[in-house]
Design a protein around this motif. Structure first.
Motif, PDB file in Angstrom:
ATOM      1  N   SER A  49       1.422   6.460   2.310  1.00 47.40           N
ATOM      2  CA  SER A  49       1.194   7.702   3.029  1.00 47.40           C
ATOM      3  C   SER A  49       0.592   8.717   2.067  1.00 47.40           C
ATOM      4  N   LYS A  50       0.189   9.846   2.604  1.00 47.02           N
ATOM      5  CA  LYS A  50      -0.501  10.821   1.785  1.00 47.02           C
ATOM      6  C   LYS A  50       0.393  11.470   0.733  1.00 47.02           C
ATOM      7  N   ASP A  51       1.709  11.287   0.838  1.00 44.38           N
ATOM      8  CA  ASP A  51       2.575  11.848  -0.193  1.00 44.38           C
ATOM      9  C   ASP A  51       2.835  10.844  -1.317  1.00 44.38           C
ATOM     10  N   GLY A  52       2.158   9.678  -1.276  1.00 46.74           N
ATOM     11  CA  GLY A  52       2.251   8.698  -2.349  1.00 46.74           C
ATOM     12  C   GLY A  52       3.417   7.746  -2.247  1.00 46.74           C
ATOM     13  N   ILE A  53       4.215   7.866  -1.198  1.00 47.06           N
ATOM     14  CA  ILE A  53       5.363   6.972  -1.031  1.00 47.06           C
ATOM     15  C   ILE A  53       4.942   5.780  -0.191  1.00 47.06           C
ATOM     16  N   ARG A  54       5.170   4.580  -0.713  1.00 44.03           N
ATOM     17  CA  ARG A  54       4.796   3.381   0.026  1.00 44.03           C
ATOM     18  C   ARG A  54       5.773   3.144   1.165  1.00 44.03           C
ATOM     19  N   ARG A  55       5.245   2.887   2.334  1.00 43.63           N
ATOM     20  CA  ARG A  55       6.063   2.630   3.499  1.00 43.63           C
ATOM     21  C   ARG A  55       5.421   1.529   4.328  1.00 43.63           C
ATOM     22  N   THR A  56       6.191   0.956   5.233  1.00 41.47           N
ATOM     23  CA  THR A  56       5.653  -0.036   6.154  1.00 41.47           C
ATOM     24  C   THR A  56       5.155   0.679   7.397  1.00 41.47           C
ATOM     25  N   TRP A  57       3.936   0.380   7.794  1.00 36.90           N
ATOM     26  CA  TRP A  57       3.386   1.023   8.978  1.00 36.90           C
ATOM     27  C   TRP A  57       4.100   0.524  10.226  1.00 36.90           C
ATOM     28  N   LYS A  58       4.347   1.435  11.133  1.00 37.01           N
ATOM     29  CA  LYS A  58       5.049   1.109  12.358  1.00 37.01           C
ATOM     30  C   LYS A  58       4.037   0.804  13.465  1.00 37.01           C
ATOM     31  N   PRO A  59       4.272  -0.246  14.268  1.00 34.86           N
ATOM     32  CA  PRO A  59       3.320  -0.603  15.337  1.00 34.86           C
ATOM     33  C   PRO A  59       3.125   0.550  16.324  1.00 34.86           C
ATOM     34  N   SER A  60       1.942   0.588  16.891  1.00 35.33           N
ATOM     35  CA  SER A  60       1.596   1.668  17.816  1.00 35.33           C
ATOM     36  C   SER A  60       2.523   1.729  19.021  1.00 35.33           C
ATOM     37  N   ILE A  61       3.037   0.584  19.451  1.00 41.67           N
ATOM     38  CA  ILE A  61       3.891   0.549  20.635  1.00 41.67           C
ATOM     39  C   ILE A  61       5.154   1.385  20.434  1.00 41.67           C
ATOM     40  N   HIS A  62       5.522   1.632  19.158  1.00 41.88           N
ATOM     41  CA  HIS A  62       6.737   2.389  18.872  1.00 41.88           C
ATOM     42  C   HIS A  62       6.488   3.881  18.651  1.00 41.88           C
ATOM     43  N   LEU A  63       5.232   4.318  18.800  1.00 40.50           N
ATOM     44  CA  LEU A  63       4.960   5.740  18.622  1.00 40.50           C
ATOM     45  C   LEU A  63       5.560   6.525  19.789  1.00 40.50           C
TER      46      LEU A  63
END
Length: 214
Positions: free
Chosen positions: A121-135
């Motif tokens: 993410s833009k704050d430099g913390i690595r994260r797993t992207w969440k599928p669009s269906i869960h937005l």
């Protein structure tokens, strides 16, 4: 006016934000069937729960103004669609997330110099992207208004339609390039052979609703 969610891939979200995508095609489910000989009108028909009858595709749905939109499960002209896209929030993996979280969208990082496959993410913390269906609805940033709905075969897509689907196209390209690129896009989403199957599709034309700054 009704409001429904709709899923778009990250590249298509980019195209919407850039103003290059104003159409989307969605496979009709179930697919229209060939009318029986006893029906007397050749062509295809589709069962409609909304109308409690069979609708003739080539005659009623393609020639009667407004009927396709009224029967379309994605909405009719005047209805709105809120976009679900691949995303992340600053609270992950800690739940629950809420509207005070910082939201990151995958489409904003496709041109990142570190590579499109880097999950961060833009704050430099690595994260797993969440599928669009869960937005969730509160995290959606794009609102669309349906302006027209029609029914056609997938391969009836014209060069203009392919460009309006958001594919990259320049004045130096040959017109048929637009169709081939849209075919590649379609099969990347719907699988190999899905173009050759030439299904009936809902063609949904839309415009983006600009939100007032908060």
């Amino acid at each position: 006016m009704k409001e429904r969610p709709i899923l778009f891939s990250a590249p298509m979200v980019q195209a919407i934000l850039a103003g290059n995508k104003t159409q989307t095609r969605r496979v009709m489910k179930p697919q229209p069937e060939i009318t029986p000989d006893t029906y007397g009108r050749p062509g295809h028909w589709l069962p409609s729960k909304k109308h409690q009858t069979m609708l003739h595709v080539e005659l009623e749905m393609q020639q009667w103004d407004g009927l396709a939109g009224h029967a379309c499960p994605h909405g009719q002209p005047g209805d709105q669609l809120w976009v679900r896209e691949t995303w992340q929030h600053s609270y992950f993996p800690y739940e629950p997330a809420d509207p005070s979280a910082d939201i990151f969208y995958r489409a904003d990082f496709l041109d990142d110099p570190l590579g499109a496959d880097l999950e961060h993410s833009k704050d430099g913390i690595r994260r797993t992207w969440k599928p669009s269906i869960h937005l969730p609805r509160w995290a959606s940033r794009i609102q669309l208004e349906i302006v027209r709905v029609r029914v056609e075969r997938l391969q009836d897509c014209s060069v203009t339609d392919a460009i309006d689907e958001g594919i990259e196209f320049s004045l130096l390209d040959e017109p048929e390039d637009a169709i081939w690129r849209y075919r590649e896009l379609w099969e990347s989403i719907n699988g190999p052979g899905s173009w050759e199957a030439n299904p009936f599709v809902w063609v949904i034309e839309f415009k983006r609703i600009e939100r007032e700054p908060s």
